[in-house]
Design a protein around this motif. Structure first.
Motif, PDB file in Angstrom:
ATOM      1  N   PRO A  33       0.884  -1.391  -0.033  1.00  0.00           N
ATOM      2  CA  PRO A  33      -0.062   0.022  -0.001  1.00  0.00           C
ATOM      3  C   PRO A  33       0.868   1.462  -0.012  1.00  0.00           C
ATOM      4  N   ALA A  34       1.946   1.303   0.617  1.00  0.00           N
ATOM      5  CA  ALA A  34       2.815   2.438   0.619  1.00  0.00           C
ATOM      6  C   ALA A  34       3.428   2.938  -0.355  1.00  0.00           C
ATOM      7  N   LYS A  35       3.422   2.014  -1.625  1.00  0.00           N
ATOM      8  CA  LYS A  35       4.080   2.403  -2.894  1.00  0.00           C
ATOM      9  C   LYS A  35       2.743   2.894  -3.682  1.00  0.00           C
ATOM     10  N   LEU A  36       1.750   2.971  -3.283  1.00  0.00           N
ATOM     11  CA  LEU A  36       0.616   3.445  -4.237  1.00  0.00           C
ATOM     12  C   LEU A  36       0.531   4.978  -4.794  1.00  0.00           C
ATOM     13  N   PRO A  37       1.179   5.889  -3.784  1.00  0.00           N
ATOM     14  CA  PRO A  37       1.264   7.390  -4.402  1.00  0.00           C
ATOM     15  C   PRO A  37       2.124   7.201  -5.565  1.00  0.00           C
ATOM     16  N   ARG A  38       3.328   6.471  -5.470  1.00  0.00           N
ATOM     17  CA  ARG A  38       4.266   6.726  -6.524  1.00  0.00           C
ATOM     18  C   ARG A  38       3.506   6.124  -7.876  1.00  0.00           C
ATOM     19  N   SER A  78      -5.465 -10.037  -2.310  1.00  0.00           N
ATOM     20  CA  SER A  78      -6.200  -9.772  -0.967  1.00  0.00           C
ATOM     21  C   SER A  78      -7.018  -8.612  -0.862  1.00  0.00           C
ATOM     22  N   PRO A  79      -8.288  -8.983  -0.141  1.00  0.00           N
ATOM     23  CA  PRO A  79      -9.068  -7.939   0.121  1.00  0.00           C
ATOM     24  C   PRO A  79      -8.218  -6.485   0.879  1.00  0.00           C
ATOM     25  N   ALA A  80      -7.388  -6.842   1.551  1.00  0.00           N
ATOM     26  CA  ALA A  80      -6.791  -5.617   1.934  1.00  0.00           C
ATOM     27  C   ALA A  80      -5.941  -4.726   0.930  1.00  0.00           C
ATOM     28  N   GLN A  81      -5.344  -5.300   0.227  1.00  0.00           N
ATOM     29  CA  GLN A  81      -4.547  -4.546  -0.834  1.00  0.00           C
ATOM     30  C   GLN A  81      -5.645  -3.860  -1.672  1.00  0.00           C
ATOM     31  N   ALA A  82      -6.860  -4.629  -2.163  1.00  0.00           N
ATOM     32  CA  ALA A  82      -7.839  -4.016  -2.794  1.00  0.00           C
ATOM     33  C   ALA A  82      -8.216  -2.613  -2.169  1.00  0.00           C
ATOM     34  N   ALA A 103      -6.704   4.729  -2.300  1.00  0.00           N
ATOM     35  CA  ALA A 103      -5.442   5.591  -3.262  1.00  0.00           C
ATOM     36  C   ALA A 103      -6.113   5.990  -4.473  1.00  0.00           C
ATOM     37  N   SER A 104      -7.155   5.459  -4.849  1.00  0.00           N
ATOM     38  CA  SER A 104      -7.847   5.932  -6.031  1.00  0.00           C
ATOM     39  C   SER A 104      -8.723   7.214  -5.834  1.00  0.00           C
ATOM     40  N   ARG A 105      -9.318   6.803  -4.332  1.00  0.00           N
ATOM     41  CA  ARG A 105     -10.075   8.219  -3.857  1.00  0.00           C
ATOM     42  C   ARG A 105      -9.213   9.438  -3.711  1.00  0.00           C
ATOM     43  N   THR A 106      -7.963   8.997  -3.021  1.00  0.00           N
ATOM     44  CA  THR A 106      -7.243  10.314  -2.741  1.00  0.00           C
ATOM     45  C   THR A 106      -6.669  10.864  -4.041  1.00  0.00           C
ATOM     46  N   ALA A 107      -6.131  10.096  -4.954  1.00  0.00           N
ATOM     47  CA  ALA A 107      -5.648  10.590  -6.378  1.00  0.00           C
ATOM     48  C   ALA A 107      -6.798  11.218  -7.095  1.00  0.00           C
TER      49      ALA A 107
END
Lengths: 375, 375
Positions: B88-93, B110-114, B120-124
């Motif tokens: 998850p921490a790599k999603l901003p890149r 996994s659901p956690a990654q989804a 991250a999609s909402r944030t972006a």
């Protein structure tokens, strides 16, 4: 400013207090027995780390490539041994370093190499010093101390270059796991080097330097009579192979790989991380040792090992964690995103996979120390 | 201008005609069966090499790190899959690359990654596409095509991000050595991916992409029905593992390590070179294959293999050559200074030890292609 908790994984974390303690302990131990310490910088391949290890950059050091020699010379090193048998084609770079005022010596174990060093010395108009490599354990390079080639090589160097002395590397010490065996190996290493030096001197040749070394033999030796200097490298960072050899504990390991949990395979009892062989190396050096640690021991982010959790398989950017075979320790709950630290099998191999050390002060990364690569 | 004969060793030589031939052969084979080829650039980690492999940089490609993604995007790539389970921490890149116009997709199982991708999609403010990784061989990552989590993950992605499709990696194909077994593995890989896609569609979810791949399965497959794209990487350079798997011959291997003889240990039947694990990697991937090639097959400088001469041990900057166990081939006379070439076990691992390819035109090195490292 980043920290253990927010820098992108995988990365190589360095605890400088452990580096300093490891460096000071070995220096005190060797110097108490008489010889000088000539740390091998191939383990760290990093100028700022070398400064911590050497104290003064003009202190003796060892390198494994001419790129290391040139980079450490640029940073102030003036007393180097390039401790890999010299290829004749590399002698112009050696001569160029010497012309800059760097006292770099080469090593060799054949008349052909000695003739090449003599010829390069003539070309350079200045003698290039060489040490004759002595084989003390039948594991890699060098001639036996009783080999008739010893005097032949010595004469070629003495007349056409500079016979600086003899050198052994007791790499066989990586195959012994009790203090008694280690002391015996260290004694054999010393004996081989000192015997070769005495033979050269008996033949009227100079042998000012008697250089021995490996981390286990340097750690366990109790007698360095006749030895003028000791080389060792991996003691600076320590690793799981050195823990197997009895040189220290996991708490002495200064460099660890920080990674993140990226998946779970509950049916196989596996946790996946983003530290594969690109971050850890493919080195499985503990496989043939009393405690096989897979591709590394897994710890919490604070460095506390998780009981019997190992990296048991790697692919390029995946590490697979599972419980040590035979152990009934439970597989811990480590959710996606959990950060972990991996203690490596072999510090030299793992460091070389990275372009910098993230230097820690507690949780914080205070500096990045570049790591060189190439030749 | 340097050449095979005068560049300082060790170095990594690349025959671009073999690279081109390997790339063209796989592209023709896969495209003839229908799907697009999405070459994995983790093998070469090099922009100029990627240009040769992709033709147009806007063609689909696969990467194993975000550093590769960013570097290949800088060089014009616009269609990427980052094929390691997302932390998850790599999603901003990832989001930053997408904001630059690069259509990069992530993978997860996994659901956690989804949920993290949805957040991250909402944030972006823009949907990040993800493929669900399907496990076809029980070797590494992914969920089984029948796992109830498939639909759960699909729904999370479809409502909060973008469900791009499913993806498998048939890494288990590295453990099979006949065309029949390879075809069977390829069929199982295809079946797992297509079955998962059909389940998602039956649940009313989109699954536009069905991505499979590994070099052996891409090479041996005869049916890609339902598959939209094939990923493979090591076919570009080839190596001794792929020769074991039947994908090609030694004459297809495009990247070799050039080294120099630096010593002899006649009592042990060993020749020493300056290519240790720092030049070859510690990868011994053929150890568990029908033909164990040690740490590499030794050839003359022109590429002709020397009968049964292998790299049988490595240390950091030393390689030990000896005759294959059981062979009665003679140890060749290779004087100090002789240059040799080593065919590697595993191209991905060996390439990563180097900072550039020395690109050959016959004996001449015409270009240096940078190789990236880090994350």
């Amino acid at each position: 400013m980043t920290s253990l908790s927010d820098r992108d994984t995988p990365f190589l974390a360095l605890d400088p207090t452990r580096l300093d303690a490891n460096a000071a302990r070995m220096r005190a131990r060797v110097e108490a027995l008489g010889p000088r310490l000539r740390p091998h910088l191939k383990t760290v391949k990093s100028v700022p780390a070398a400064r911590r290890i050497l104290g003064e950059m003009t202190n003796p050091a060892t390198v494994s490539t001419l790129q290391e020699a040139e980079a450490f010379a640029d940073a102030g090193c003036t007393d180097l041994i390039y401790a890999v048998g010299i290829a004749p084609a590399k002698l112009p770079r050696v001569a160029a370093l010497r012309a800059r005022g760097v006292d770099i010596a080469v090593i060799l174990d054949s008349p052909a190499q000695a003739l090449a060093v003599a010829e390069a010395s003539r070309t350079a108009g200045a003698a290039i010093p060489a040490l004759i490599e002595i084989d003390c354990d039948g594991k890699r390079a060098g001639i036996r101390s009783g080999d008739p080639a010893l005097t032949i090589i010595g004469r070629i160097l003495d007349s056409g270059a500079e016979l600086r002395g003899v050198l052994t590397h007791g790499g066989g010490s990586y195959g012994y796991f009790t203090p008694e065996d280690q002391r015996q190996m260290a004694a054999e290493e010393r004996f081989a080097a000192v015997t070769a030096a005495e033979r050269l001197r008996a033949d009227g040749l100079p042998c000012p330097v008697v250089s021995i070394g490996s981390t286990p033999s340097a750690h366990f030796t109790t007698d360095l009579g006749g030895v003028t200097e000791v080389r060792a490298g991996v003691y600076t960072l320590m690793d799981l192979m050195m823990v197997n050899c009895g040189v220290g504990g996991i708490g002495d390991i200064a460099a660890t790989v920080v990674c993140t949990v990226i998946g779970h395979q509950p049916d196989r009892g596996v946790i996946l991380t983003d530290a594969g062989y690109m971050a850890l190396s493919k080195d499985h050096g503990t496989a043939s040792m009393p405690v096989d640690q897979g591709f590394g021991v897994v710890a919490m982010l604070d460095g506390t090992p998780i009981p019997d959790l190992l990296v048991t398989a790697t692919s390029q950017e995946h590490g697979q964690l599972s419980i040590r075979p035979g152990s009934d320790a439970p597989l811990p709950e480590l959710p996606i995103g959990t950060r972990l630290r991996i203690y490596p099998n072999h510090a030299c191999a793992t460091v070389a996979m990275h372009r910098s050390f993230a230097v820690l002060d507690g949780e914080k990364v205070t500096e990045d120390w570049p790591i060189m690569s190439g030749w």
